[in-house]
Scaffold this active site. Structure first.
Site, PDB file in Angstrom:
ATOM      1  N   CYS A 248       0.808  -1.247  -0.085  1.00 15.21           N
ATOM      2  CA  CYS A 248       0.130  -0.288   0.030  1.00 15.21           C
ATOM      3  C   CYS A 248       0.864   1.307   0.046  1.00 15.21           C
ATOM      4  O   CYS A 248       0.370   2.486  -0.442  1.00 15.21           O
ATOM      5  CB  CYS A 248      -1.061   0.194   1.160  1.00 15.21           C
ATOM      6  SG  CYS A 248       0.214   0.246   2.834  1.00 15.21           S
ATOM      7  N   GLY A 249       2.017   1.196   0.754  1.00 10.09           N
ATOM      8  CA  GLY A 249       2.889   2.365   0.423  1.00 10.09           C
ATOM      9  C   GLY A 249       3.294   2.528   1.851  1.00 10.09           C
ATOM     10  O   GLY A 249       4.451   3.227   2.026  1.00 10.09           O
TER      11      GLY A 249
END
Ligand code: SF4
Length: 258
Positions: A248-249
């Site tokens: 997702c980062g």
């Protein structure tokens, strides 16, 4: 992809985070190779005290890391990022666990109205995302970065495991995260799915209610973001299925765009 962590220089870190030299970090990682995660959690609690936070998605196996850390620090702040697109079961599970274990959950929300954001950003079907990176950037990474700026921890406990992705396989138990400007500690990095299952069974810890339905890695509710998987599938294969995206980062140093 570049590793998400650099060694700090003395003038690069704040929050008292630059308390280890690169040699000391190497020694710590050698010491923790094969150590029990509970011992790593105790070390983190003793070393960073009130400067310690942990993140949790309250996903399938999240109670393993939470149980380990509250054993060392009962009121450890637990950052929970609410994207606005979580499963209702996740919110209910978080609330149930918060009450049962008296957890110090700090819930941070996206600034965006979930319905309006989809409309404005050309996402006509709430069951899917056309642009997952844009959605993660706006509704997950912004929230995480804002929370970390406000909390300004000296160290951050995260539940990543090396077998979950190539990126995670390159992580170390103790690393310095320039993105968070704090030490990132990963006690479960070397643990297998089986070890986590056994720990949860031993301590009678509940799984997320959707775990029994084949959801072994649980994020947001669009089918492009979380799907159930089969017995033989890779445990992360239900996340952004069919896309190159594996993170997702939050565990990358520059957000969802890389
Ligand atoms: S996981 Fe999916 S719904 Fe959640 S923030 Fe990322 S793209 Fe949006």
């Amino acid at each position: 992809m570049a590793n998400n962590v650099d060694q700090p220089t003395v003038d690069a870190a704040v929050n008292g985070a630059a308390r280890f030299t690169p040699e000391e970090v190497e020694n710590l990682n050698t010491r923790f190779a094969g150590a029990h995660p509970v011992d790593m959690g105790r070390w983190a609690a003793e070393t960073f005290g009130r400067g310690l936070v942990m993140t949790s998605s309250f996903g399938a196996e999240s109670m393993c890391a939470i149980h380990m850390m509250i054993s060392a620090m009962p009121d450890i702040p637990i950052l929970f990022v609410n994207t606005g697109y979580l499963f209702p079961q996740t919110l209910a599970f978080m609330e149930q666990m918060r009450r049962r274990y008296n957890l110090n959950v700090l819930e941070y929300h996206t600034f965006n109205d979930p319905v309006v954001w989809l409309t404005v950003n050309g996402e006509p079907d709430p069951r899917r995302r056309n642009n997952v990176d844009a959605c993660c950037a706006a509704n997950k990474n912004e929230v995480f970065d804002r929370a970390m700026r406000e909390l300004a921890p000296a160290a951050w406990i995260r539940g990543v495991r090396a077998h979950q992705s190539d990126h995670r396989s390159k992580m170390k138990v103790v690393e310095y995260s320039r993105r968070v400007n704090a030490w990132a500690i990963s006690p479960l990095l070397g643990w297998s799915h089986r070890q986590i299952f056994d720990y949860m069974k031993q301590h009678q810890l509940p799984h997320h209610p959707m775990w029994e339905l084949g959801y072994v890695s649980i994020g947001c509710n669009p089918e492009t973001c979380t799907r159930p998987i089969g017995m033989e599938d890779d445990h992360r294969s239900g996340r952004w299925a069919g896309l190159d995206k594996k993170e997702c980062g939050i565990h990358l140093d520059q957000g969802a765009g890389i």
